[in-house]
Design a protein around this motif. Structure first.
Motif, PDB file in Angstrom:
ATOM      1  N   TYR A  94      12.969  12.674   0.309  1.00 50.52           N
ATOM      2  CA  TYR A  94      12.231  11.421   0.510  1.00 50.52           C
ATOM      3  C   TYR A  94      13.195  10.273   0.805  1.00 50.52           C
ATOM      4  O   TYR A  94      13.022   9.532   1.786  1.00 50.52           O
ATOM      5  CB  TYR A  94      11.399  11.117  -0.731  1.00 50.52           C
ATOM      6  N   ASN A  95      14.213  10.118  -0.041  1.00 47.31           N
ATOM      7  CA  ASN A  95      15.165   9.020   0.130  1.00 47.31           C
ATOM      8  C   ASN A  95      15.860   9.083   1.491  1.00 47.31           C
ATOM      9  O   ASN A  95      15.970   8.073   2.204  1.00 47.31           O
ATOM     10  CB  ASN A  95      16.244   9.080  -0.957  1.00 47.31           C
ATOM     11  N   PHE A 121       6.284  12.657   8.226  1.00 47.85           N
ATOM     12  CA  PHE A 121       6.754  13.841   7.508  1.00 47.85           C
ATOM     13  C   PHE A 121       6.851  13.552   6.016  1.00 47.85           C
ATOM     14  O   PHE A 121       6.432  14.368   5.179  1.00 47.85           O
ATOM     15  CB  PHE A 121       8.113  14.284   8.049  1.00 47.85           C
ATOM     16  N   VAL A 122       7.427  12.394   5.673  1.00 46.55           N
ATOM     17  CA  VAL A 122       7.558  12.002   4.270  1.00 46.55           C
ATOM     18  C   VAL A 122       6.188  11.849   3.623  1.00 46.55           C
ATOM     19  O   VAL A 122       5.956  12.311   2.493  1.00 46.55           O
ATOM     20  CB  VAL A 122       8.372  10.692   4.146  1.00 46.55           C
ATOM     21  N   VAL A 123       5.268  11.205   4.319  1.00 41.00           N
ATOM     22  CA  VAL A 123       3.922  11.017   3.782  1.00 41.00           C
ATOM     23  C   VAL A 123       3.247  12.369   3.524  1.00 41.00           C
ATOM     24  O   VAL A 123       2.661  12.593   2.454  1.00 41.00           O
ATOM     25  CB  VAL A 123       3.055  10.158   4.736  1.00 41.00           C
ATOM     26  N   LEU A 136       0.828  -1.211   0.000  1.00 40.11           N
ATOM     27  CA  LEU A 136       0.000   0.000   0.000  1.00 40.11           C
ATOM     28  C   LEU A 136       0.859   1.257   0.000  1.00 40.11           C
ATOM     29  O   LEU A 136       0.540   2.241  -0.685  1.00 40.11           O
ATOM     30  CB  LEU A 136      -0.948   0.000   1.197  1.00 40.11           C
ATOM     31  N   PHE A 137       1.940   1.232   0.754  1.00 40.04           N
ATOM     32  CA  PHE A 137       2.836   2.388   0.765  1.00 40.04           C
ATOM     33  C   PHE A 137       3.436   2.621  -0.612  1.00 40.04           C
ATOM     34  O   PHE A 137       3.524   3.768  -1.075  1.00 40.04           O
ATOM     35  CB  PHE A 137       3.948   2.172   1.794  1.00 40.04           C
ATOM     36  N   VAL A 160       1.986  14.023  -0.073  1.00 42.41           N
ATOM     37  CA  VAL A 160       0.591  14.441  -0.283  1.00 42.41           C
ATOM     38  C   VAL A 160       0.522  15.902  -0.722  1.00 42.41           C
ATOM     39  O   VAL A 160      -0.216  16.256  -1.642  1.00 42.41           O
ATOM     40  CB  VAL A 160      -0.244  14.212   0.996  1.00 42.41           C
ATOM     41  N   VAL A 161       1.319  16.755  -0.065  1.00 41.89           N
ATOM     42  CA  VAL A 161       1.340  18.178  -0.435  1.00 41.89           C
ATOM     43  C   VAL A 161       1.844  18.352  -1.864  1.00 41.89           C
ATOM     44  O   VAL A 161       1.282  19.130  -2.651  1.00 41.89           O
ATOM     45  CB  VAL A 161       2.212  18.984   0.551  1.00 41.89           C
TER      46      VAL A 161
END
Length: 227
Positions: free
Chosen positions: A189-190, A203-205, A138-139, A209-210
């Motif tokens: 992200y990495n 925070f990454v999620v 899902l991720f 989304v933003v």
């Protein structure tokens, strides 16, 4: 969920992403062929070269395969940045092979073409990871795919901006900030997911989304002005 079901599900979710992007894009026979080629062939081409070069740099940095080497900050910074730059560069190369200069005819073309090659890359990357770690399915199909679509969409928009520029600035100077911006978000992200996954996961999620909201708002605005 067995591996065949996971594979089918990855393609199903990727098809949904494809249809969402196409919803904002005026379709013709010519550009359907282009965006389909970007997803399928562009994705295969970029993921193959990226896989080879990422493995090569891993072997060069750490020939003994000692995982603790990546706990050294300078090595981690380099490896995560190289991965981001490497992936975005080869996605860009695949995109240019199919599109520039003949196919980018409208301002919306750049962001769509970038998004499509990012989507294609993510399909094959998701297959690679999910077959070994099905728990991250899902991720991968939501957050990771959204990331690749957005990083490539940013520099894709830069391609169109550079082509239709109204100043005397060179193509490279006009395009480079968009490419570096896409690479920078990819590096963030990495790094935070790889080095501090337990601390910065949300925070990454949120960042993804933003970015997704921003890119699709831009896509919608371009679809209105292009129509």
């Amino acid at each position: 969920m067995d591996k065949l079901a996971l594979l089918i599900s990855i393609f199903a979710f990727s098809t949904v992403w494809f249809l969402i992007i196409v919803y904002f894009y005026p379709i013709s026979y010519d550009n359907v062929l282009t965006i389909t080629s970007l997803v399928i062939i562009g994705g295969i081409l970029s993921i193959y070269i990226v896989g080879y070069t990422n493995n090569w740099i891993d072997d060069y940095i750490d020939p003994s395969g000692r995982a603790d080497l990546y706990n050294k900050p300078i090595v981690a910074y380099f490896r995560y940045f190289f991965s981001a730059m490497n992936e975005e560069f080869w996605k860009l190369v695949a995109c240019l092979l199919f599109t520039y200069k003949k196919r980018i005819k409208k301002p919306i073309d750049g962001i769509v073409f970038g998004m499509m090659v990012g989507l294609g890359f993510s399909v094959y990357e998701n297959i690679y990871y999910v077959k070994s770690f099905p728990e991250i399915f899902l991720f991968r199909v939501f957050i990771c795919t959204a990331g690749h679509i957005c990083y490539s969409g940013i520099w894709g928009h830069g391609l169109a901006k550079a082509k239709f520029k109204n100043n005397n600035c060179s193509f490279l100077l006009e395009f480079s900030p968009y490419f570096l911006l896409g690479v920078s978000f990819h590096f963030i992200y990495n790094y935070f997911l790889g080095a501090y996954s337990n601390i910065f996961f949300y925070f990454v999620v949120i960042m993804q989304v933003v970015l997704l909201i921003f890119c699709f708002r831009l896509l919608r605005r371009l679809s209105v002005t292009t129509a």
